[in-house]
Design an enzyme around this catalytic site. Structure first.
Site, PDB file in Angstrom:
ATOM      1  N   LEU A 102      -8.674 -14.455 -12.742  1.00 34.07           N
ATOM      2  CA  LEU A 102      -7.435 -14.560 -13.508  1.00 34.07           C
ATOM      3  C   LEU A 102      -6.683 -15.859 -13.203  1.00 34.07           C
ATOM      4  CD1 LEU A 102      -5.585 -13.025 -15.506  1.00 34.07           C
ATOM      5  CD2 LEU A 102      -4.385 -12.111 -13.523  1.00 34.07           C
ATOM      6  N   ALA A 103      -6.482 -16.164 -11.911  1.00 32.75           N
ATOM      7  CA  ALA A 103      -5.718 -17.364 -11.550  1.00 32.75           C
ATOM      8  C   ALA A 103      -6.400 -18.613 -12.105  1.00 32.75           C
ATOM      9  CB  ALA A 103      -5.577 -17.467 -10.036  1.00 32.75           C
ATOM     10  N   ASP A 104      -7.728 -18.662 -11.995  1.00 35.06           N
ATOM     11  CA  ASP A 104      -8.476 -19.818 -12.510  1.00 35.06           C
ATOM     12  C   ASP A 104      -8.356 -19.936 -14.022  1.00 35.06           C
ATOM     13  OD1 ASP A 104     -10.674 -21.190 -10.509  1.00 35.06           O
ATOM     14  OD2 ASP A 104     -10.064 -19.208  -9.830  1.00 35.06           O
ATOM     15  N   GLY A 105      -8.526 -18.803 -14.701  1.00 30.07           N
ATOM     16  CA  GLY A 105      -8.493 -18.816 -16.164  1.00 30.07           C
ATOM     17  C   GLY A 105      -7.147 -19.267 -16.696  1.00 30.07           C
TER      18      GLY A 105
ATOM     19  N   GLY B  56      -6.741 -22.941 -16.159  1.00 31.18           N
ATOM     20  CA  GLY B  56      -7.538 -23.697 -17.133  1.00 31.18           C
ATOM     21  C   GLY B  56      -6.830 -23.830 -18.468  1.00 31.18           C
TER      22      GLY B  56
END
Length: 411
Positions: free
Chosen positions: A180-183, A186
């Site tokens: 979630l944090a990465d998405g 992005g």
């Protein structure tokens, strides 16, 4: 929802000749794993030339495999080229610096300071190309006491407050089942990069550095937690699938063991829900009269609604509430998603040719633009697939290329 007859997913092929609105935008992507790949996939889908600059071992995302197939890589590296450079060698860094001269953006996700150690810090890059937009992805940011900590999304999902709010009050906090944090980072990264690009292209400005930690975007998305805490002085409890803002709102179990989600977040919808479950008299019950009353007595309200829904299968419950114009939907697993008529009609997924799987189900280009839509022009690249093409541009002939391979500069 209509009864499911298993329809196949639409079949599509790659469209190598398609162009997009970002055609001519060259992006050097040195990032690893997820946030950077999500960001550059969005740009690539709309026509940017995304060059994945990978180490000899390849982007770490290639190692995320299901039964030996790099499904994440196939999805998030579509529309990209691969250049395999050993950046621990000075010559490889020089080639990259040369390539940066023709790029509009550079994306990296090393630990803060590593790019500088390689002789590729923002000062060097901007000296080479004053209009370059540099996106620096990290866990915690380029400055601050935690900047040198490893920045895995899991740590951010914990520290941002997300996990603490997620799950049930009588159980441990729950981390999300996806990156979630990465998405989220992005998605923020793609818009930030385009904002910086507008400064360069429309206003004659210079390139700049975008400091993109994973922490800030996820924290920003969690809403007015700090304001609520200051107003109340109390910590919010985990509420499972209930909402602290409106009731009814929950996941309810059906007769067949599947679930539906229901949200009655307006007064009219809450009243309609009580009528639909055959309890119109509760509309005037002091426990349920206003939204604030219902939030306070959510348990009692859920017993009424949940008891009613438990008599029906998922499909029956959805159909029944649809007729009553109540906002209820099925909670699907992927086996149901791939057969849903709306998913198929809208082509949320389509099957693309694939060497390993035969057909690879891939999500549509998101979001959808009506006059300049994105396109899926080519499958994810093999490691170093575009080495020769890209190095030829820098004047490296066949003999020069062989020498670079022998020296371990490119792989």
């Amino acid at each position: 929802m209509h009864s499911h007859t298993a329809m196949p997913l639409p079949s599509r092929d790659y469209t190598p000749a398609a162009t997009g609105t970002l055609e001519g935008l060259r992006v050097l992507d040195l990032s690893r794993l997820f946030a950077g790949n999500v960001m550059t996939q969005i740009l690539g889908d709309f026509g940017a030339e995304v060059i994945k600059v990978e180490p000899p071992a390849g982007d770490t995302l290639r190692a995320w495999q299901t039964r030996g197939v790099s499904t994440h890589w196939k999805l998030y590296a579509r529309n990209k080229k691969s250049l395999c450079l050993e950046l621990r060698q000075r010559k490889a860094c020089e080639l990259l610096l040369e390539l940066a001269g023709s790029a509009s953006m550079l994306v990296e996700s090393f630990r803060p300071g590593v790019l500088e150690q390689m002789g590729l810090g923002p000062d060097e890059l901007l000296k080479r190309n004053p209009k370059l937009v540099i996106v620096r992805i990290s866990g915690w940011g380029q400055s601050g006491p935690y900047s040198q900590r490893p920045g895995f999304g899991t740590l951010i999902e914990g520290m941002s407050g997300f996990a603490e709010l997620n799950g049930f009050a009588d159980r441990e906090p729950v981390l999300p089942p996806m990156y979630l944090a990465d998405g989220v980072a992005g998605l923020y990264g793609a818009s930030a990069a385009m904002i910086a690009l507008r400064e360069v292209e429309q206003r004659g400005g210079r390139g700049q550095v975008i400091d993109l930690p994973l922490l800030d975007p996820l924290f920003a998305l969690l809403g007015p937690q700090a304001a609520q805490y200051r107003l109340t002085g109390t910590l919010r409890q985990r509420t499972g699938s209930r909402s602290t803002n409106s009731a009814p709102r929950n996941a309810y179990r059906c007769k067949d063991g599947r679930y539906v989600s229901l949200s009655g977040s307006t007064q009219k919808m809450a009243e309609r829900t009580l009528r639909a479950v055959g309890r119109a008299e509760l509309i005037d019950d002091p426990r349920f009269r206003t939204n604030a009353d219902r939030v306070r007595h959510a348990q009692a309200l859920d017993e009424v609604i949940g008891g009613f829904i438990a008599q029906y299968t998922q499909q029956e419950a959805v159909a029944l509430f649809e007729r009553a114009e109540v906002t209820v939907g099925p909670i699907y697993d992927i086996s149901q998603i791939v057969e849903d008529p709306h998913v198929i009609a809208r082509e949320l997924l389509a099957d693309y040719p694939d060497e390993e799987m035969g057909r690879l189900p891939m999500h549509h280009v998101v979001p959808r633009l009506d006059t300049t839509p994105g396109s899926i022009r080519q499958p994810a690249p093999k490691l170093g697939e575009h080495n020769r093409e890209l190095l030829r541009e820098l004047g490296v002939d066949d003999g020069g290329y062989r020498a670079l391979v022998e020296a371990g500069v490119v792989c």
